[in-house]
Design an enzyme around this catalytic site. Structure first.
Site, mmCIF file in Angstrom:
data_model
loop_
_atom_site.group_PDB
_atom_site.id
_atom_site.type_symbol
_atom_site.label_atom_id
_atom_site.label_comp_id
_atom_site.label_asym_id
_atom_site.label_seq_id
_atom_site.Cartn_x
_atom_site.Cartn_y
_atom_site.Cartn_z
ATOM 1 N N SER A 124 -10.933 11.179 10.148
ATOM 2 C CA SER A 124 -10.120 10.570 9.318
ATOM 3 C C SER A 124 -10.673 9.208 8.762
ATOM 4 O O SER A 124 -11.552 8.582 9.471
ATOM 5 C CB SER A 124 -8.771 10.188 9.654
ATOM 6 O OG SER A 124 -8.040 9.158 9.081
ATOM 7 N N TYR A 149 -3.366 6.499 17.355
ATOM 8 C CA TYR A 149 -3.824 7.724 16.509
ATOM 9 C C TYR A 149 -5.198 7.631 16.069
ATOM 10 O O TYR A 149 -6.075 8.464 16.240
ATOM 11 C CB TYR A 149 -2.711 7.997 15.281
ATOM 12 C CG TYR A 149 -3.333 9.131 14.198
ATOM 13 C CD1 TYR A 149 -3.445 10.270 14.532
ATOM 14 C CD2 TYR A 149 -3.866 8.582 13.066
ATOM 15 C CE1 TYR A 149 -4.286 11.408 13.501
ATOM 16 C CE2 TYR A 149 -4.441 9.589 12.197
ATOM 17 C CZ TYR A 149 -4.538 10.861 12.382
ATOM 18 O OH TYR A 149 -5.197 11.541 11.662
ATOM 19 N N LYS A 153 -9.192 9.585 16.694
ATOM 20 C CA LYS A 153 -10.155 10.255 15.962
ATOM 21 C C LYS A 153 -11.508 9.384 16.257
ATOM 22 O O LYS A 153 -12.507 10.183 16.301
ATOM 23 C CB LYS A 153 -9.774 10.045 14.683
ATOM 24 C CG LYS A 153 -8.509 10.560 13.874
ATOM 25 C CD LYS A 153 -8.542 12.045 13.985
ATOM 26 C CE LYS A 153 -7.479 13.058 13.838
ATOM 27 N NZ LYS A 153 -7.447 14.540 14.382
HETATM 28 P P1 NAD Z 1 -0.122 19.302 11.090
HETATM 29 O O1 NAD Z 1 0.570 18.453 12.110
HETATM 30 O O2 NAD Z 1 0.621 19.775 9.957
HETATM 31 O O3 NAD Z 1 -1.182 20.235 12.010
HETATM 32 C C1 NAD Z 1 -1.532 20.327 13.035
HETATM 33 C C2 NAD Z 1 -1.246 21.460 13.821
HETATM 34 O O4 NAD Z 1 -1.642 21.151 15.285
HETATM 35 C C3 NAD Z 1 0.174 21.646 13.887
HETATM 36 O O5 NAD Z 1 0.738 22.900 13.610
HETATM 37 C C4 NAD Z 1 0.792 21.475 15.503
HETATM 38 O O6 NAD Z 1 1.717 22.460 15.736
HETATM 39 C C5 NAD Z 1 -0.534 21.842 16.099
HETATM 40 N N1 NAD Z 1 -0.624 21.209 17.487
HETATM 41 C C6 NAD Z 1 -0.651 19.708 17.656
HETATM 42 N N2 NAD Z 1 -0.990 19.541 19.029
HETATM 43 C C7 NAD Z 1 -1.233 21.022 19.692
HETATM 44 C C8 NAD Z 1 -1.809 21.265 20.862
HETATM 45 N N3 NAD Z 1 -1.790 20.666 21.770
HETATM 46 N N4 NAD Z 1 -2.066 22.710 20.992
HETATM 47 C C9 NAD Z 1 -1.929 23.562 19.964
HETATM 48 N N5 NAD Z 1 -1.666 23.032 18.644
HETATM 49 C C10 NAD Z 1 -1.160 21.918 18.652
HETATM 50 O O7 NAD Z 1 -1.142 18.352 10.659
HETATM 51 P P2 NAD Z 1 -2.305 18.432 9.243
HETATM 52 O O8 NAD Z 1 -1.759 17.405 8.176
HETATM 53 O O9 NAD Z 1 -2.373 19.651 9.065
HETATM 54 O O10 NAD Z 1 -3.603 17.691 10.122
HETATM 55 C C11 NAD Z 1 -4.480 18.473 10.742
HETATM 56 C C12 NAD Z 1 -5.563 17.603 11.303
HETATM 57 O O11 NAD Z 1 -6.161 16.839 10.366
HETATM 58 C C13 NAD Z 1 -5.044 16.610 12.350
HETATM 59 O O12 NAD Z 1 -5.953 16.725 13.510
HETATM 60 C C14 NAD Z 1 -4.698 15.555 11.743
HETATM 61 O O13 NAD Z 1 -4.770 14.323 12.729
HETATM 62 C C15 NAD Z 1 -6.062 15.334 10.867
HETATM 63 N N6 NAD Z 1 -5.759 14.660 9.686
HETATM 64 C C16 NAD Z 1 -4.789 14.663 8.754
HETATM 65 C C17 NAD Z 1 -4.638 13.842 7.758
HETATM 66 C C18 NAD Z 1 -3.428 13.991 6.904
HETATM 67 O O14 NAD Z 1 -3.167 12.973 6.230
HETATM 68 N N7 NAD Z 1 -2.875 14.994 7.141
HETATM 69 C C19 NAD Z 1 -5.785 12.873 7.624
HETATM 70 C C20 NAD Z 1 -6.786 12.820 8.444
HETATM 71 C C21 NAD Z 1 -6.709 13.668 9.483
HETATM 72 C C1 UD1 Z 2 -2.106 6.581 6.671
HETATM 73 C C2 UD1 Z 2 -2.488 6.217 8.219
HETATM 74 C C3 UD1 Z 2 -3.739 6.722 8.567
HETATM 75 C C4 UD1 Z 2 -3.792 8.305 8.412
HETATM 76 C C5 UD1 Z 2 -3.177 8.737 7.076
HETATM 77 C C6 UD1 Z 2 -2.898 10.264 6.798
HETATM 78 C C7 UD1 Z 2 -1.563 3.825 8.602
HETATM 79 C C8 UD1 Z 2 -1.572 2.430 8.629
HETATM 80 N N1 UD1 Z 2 -2.433 4.730 8.179
HETATM 81 O O1 UD1 Z 2 -2.766 6.079 5.789
HETATM 82 O O2 UD1 Z 2 -4.332 6.585 9.937
HETATM 83 O O3 UD1 Z 2 -4.903 8.731 8.781
HETATM 84 O O4 UD1 Z 2 -1.872 8.241 6.752
HETATM 85 O O5 UD1 Z 2 -2.051 10.780 7.739
HETATM 86 O O6 UD1 Z 2 -0.247 4.453 8.644
HETATM 87 N N2 UD1 Z 2 3.270 3.396 0.935
HETATM 88 C C9 UD1 Z 2 4.351 2.856 0.567
HETATM 89 N N3 UD1 Z 2 5.572 3.471 0.816
HETATM 90 C C10 UD1 Z 2 5.579 4.337 1.994
HETATM 91 C C11 UD1 Z 2 4.543 4.651 2.251
HETATM 92 C C12 UD1 Z 2 3.225 4.407 1.922
HETATM 93 O O7 UD1 Z 2 4.200 1.927 -0.347
HETATM 94 O O8 UD1 Z 2 6.748 4.630 1.893
HETATM 95 C C13 UD1 Z 2 1.825 2.982 0.712
HETATM 96 C C14 UD1 Z 2 1.099 2.432 1.834
HETATM 97 O O9 UD1 Z 2 1.319 1.031 1.879
HETATM 98 C C15 UD1 Z 2 -0.562 2.787 1.277
HETATM 99 C C16 UD1 Z 2 -0.062 3.952 0.506
HETATM 100 O O10 UD1 Z 2 1.214 4.050 0.394
HETATM 101 O O11 UD1 Z 2 -0.834 1.779 0.454
HETATM 102 C C17 UD1 Z 2 -0.582 5.327 1.000
HETATM 103 O O12 UD1 Z 2 0.061 5.264 2.507
HETATM 104 P P1 UD1 Z 2 0.188 6.544 3.453
HETATM 105 O O13 UD1 Z 2 0.407 7.835 2.770
HETATM 106 O O14 UD1 Z 2 0.878 6.255 4.714
HETATM 107 O O15 UD1 Z 2 -1.557 6.560 3.854
HETATM 108 P P2 UD1 Z 2 -2.420 5.513 4.445
HETATM 109 O O16 UD1 Z 2 -1.757 4.482 4.791
HETATM 110 O O17 UD1 Z 2 -3.664 5.487 3.579
#
Ligand code: NAD
Ligand code: UD1
Length: 333
Positions: A124, A149, A153
């Site tokens: 991330s 979290y 990463k």
């Molecule tokens: P998600 O929660 O939709 O998908 C993650 C999946 O992993 C889920 O289906 C969950 O059931 C499964 N899981 C969790 N723990 C497990 C375990 N111990 N064994 C087996 N399965 C398990 O999340 P996502 O948004 O699809 O994210 C996928 C990956 O990308 C994650 O590692 C997340 O941290 C990373 N990531 C997500 C974002 C985002 O904004 N969505 C941003 C940066 C990184």
């Molecule tokens: C957040 C996480 C980051 C994670 C990412 C994806 C934090 C501090 N960071 O990033 O670690 O990898 O999500 O899951 O939580 N906002 C509002 N109102 C809301 C929600 C968000 O104003 O109800 C604003 C936030 O202040 C930010 C932007 O929207 O400026 C995006 O927020 P968000 O979607 O939570 O993502 P990040 O904060 O970038």
């Protein structure tokens, strides 16, 4: 080629499975269904015509993982499985370190044992902390994370790097995602968070469907064009395509490669609200609230390295992200 997708029924994993199948890869999924549903498999089948093989298995549980590796020889693993709720990680750090870190170490031990040493890892942009430069290149030093979290990463990037340095048969691709939003154009796959969402787009969706009365905008006094936080929102299908391109990289090199997956564009919270309202013709009432602890003003990628080395760049614009997010929410929430 056969690819193991951990967390493959989740939000980003399910979209990646679709793109992998569309490009001719054989996909095997394991997931413990903690944050996703088995029904996603039928939806992937509806879209692609192929139902991926599924194991209900947990990263932390050797017994449930063993059959996955016994039954198949994988060319690479795409590792999405993990917990991702920032607020929850602050309250339950042990749960996050155990699931994400111990779980990934277990996975790597299996990979060693069964001779599959190629991994693409979901990292991330959070690893940059408060970034030293904007736009953020991969050269930008990693920073201080503001929550457990984020640390999982950052630490796992180090763990995987050390494993590769110790054994050059390993190949590691670390993908640093910016802010994934949007959904599959079919309306069949998307993100459906449980409870009150932390992230911006899922929160807007809950307001749009009438489940929550208004959006709180966390601060309008940042040093940004309109005072609200600026982020690099990327369509989840673009992100998924990035993983497919990374498969080629991970299967043809023996090194550690790091890529930003973002669009290179920064949009403010109010840009998102306005675009969502215009594209979908739905009003999103909002109120300015205090800043959220741990937030930074601006975060967007320099995606040039991924373009050059993975031949990948994001294609969908913000309008499309807002349209697709709403199509999924309106049909599934
Ligand atoms: P998600 O929660 O939709 O998908 C993650 C999946 O992993 C889920 O289906 C969950 O059931 C499964 N899981 C969790 N723990 C497990 C375990 N111990 N064994 C087996 N399965 C398990 O999340 P996502 O948004 O699809 O994210 C996928 C990956 O990308 C994650 O590692 C997340 O941290 C990373 N990531 C997500 C974002 C985002 O904004 N969505 C941003 C940066 C990184
Ligand atoms: C957040 C996480 C980051 C994670 C990412 C994806 C934090 C501090 N960071 O990033 O670690 O990898 O999500 O899951 O939580 N906002 C509002 N109102 C809301 C929600 C968000 O104003 O109800 C604003 C936030 O202040 C930010 C932007 O929207 O400026 C995006 O927020 P968000 O979607 O939570 O993502 P990040 O904060 O970038």
């Amino acid at each position: 080629m056969k690819i193991l997708v951990t967390g493959g029924t989740g939000y980003i994993g399910s979209h990646t499975c679709v793109e992998l199948i569309n490009r001719g890869y054989e996909v095997v999924i394991f997931d413990n269904l903690y944050n996703s549903k088995e029904e996603v498999l039928s939806r992937i089948e509806k879209i692609t015509g192929t139902r991926p093989l599924f194991y209900k298995a947990d990263l932390r549980d050797t017994e449930s993982m063993r059959p996955v590796f016994e039954d198949h020889k994988f060319d690479a693993v795409i590792h999405f499985a993990g917990l991702k709720a920032v607020g929850e990680s602050v309250e339950k750090p042990l749960m996050y370190y155990e699931n994400n870190i111990s779980g990934t170490i277990k996975l790597c031990k299996f990979m060693n044992e069964y001779g599959c040493k190629r991994i693409i890892f979901s990292s991330s942009a959070t690893v940059y902390g408060d970034p030293a430069q904007i736009p953020i290149t991969e050269e930008c030093p990693k920073g201080t994370c503001t929550n457990p979290y984020g640390w999982t990463k950052s630490m796992l990037e180090q763990v995987l790097t050390d494993i590769q340095h110790a054994d050059p048969e390993w190949s590691v691709v670390l993908l640093r995602y910016f802010n994934p939003i949007g959904a599959h154009e079919s309306g069949l796959l998307g993100e459906s968070p449980n409870g009150i969402p932390n992230n911006l787009m899922p929160y807007i969706m809950k307001v749009a469907v009438g489940e929550l009365p208004e959006l709180g905008v966390f601060g309008n006094d940042y040093d940004t064009p309109d005072g609200t936080g600026v982020r690099d929102y990327i369509h989840v299908v673009d992100l998924a395509r990035g993983h497919v391109n990374a498969v080629e990289k991970v299967t043809t090199t023996n090194e550690v490669n790091v890529y930003n997956l973002g669009t290179g564009n920064g949009y403010s919270v109010l840009d998102i609200v306005k675009t969502f309202e215009e594209v979908n013709n739905i009003r999103i009432p909002y109120q300015i609230k205090p800043r959220r602890a741990g937030d930074i003003a601006t975060c967007y990628a320099d995606p040039a390295k991924a373009k050059k080395e993975l031949d990948w760049e994001a294609e969908y614009d913000l309008k499309r992200m807002c349209e697709d997010s709403w199509r999924f929410a309106s049909q599934n929430f």
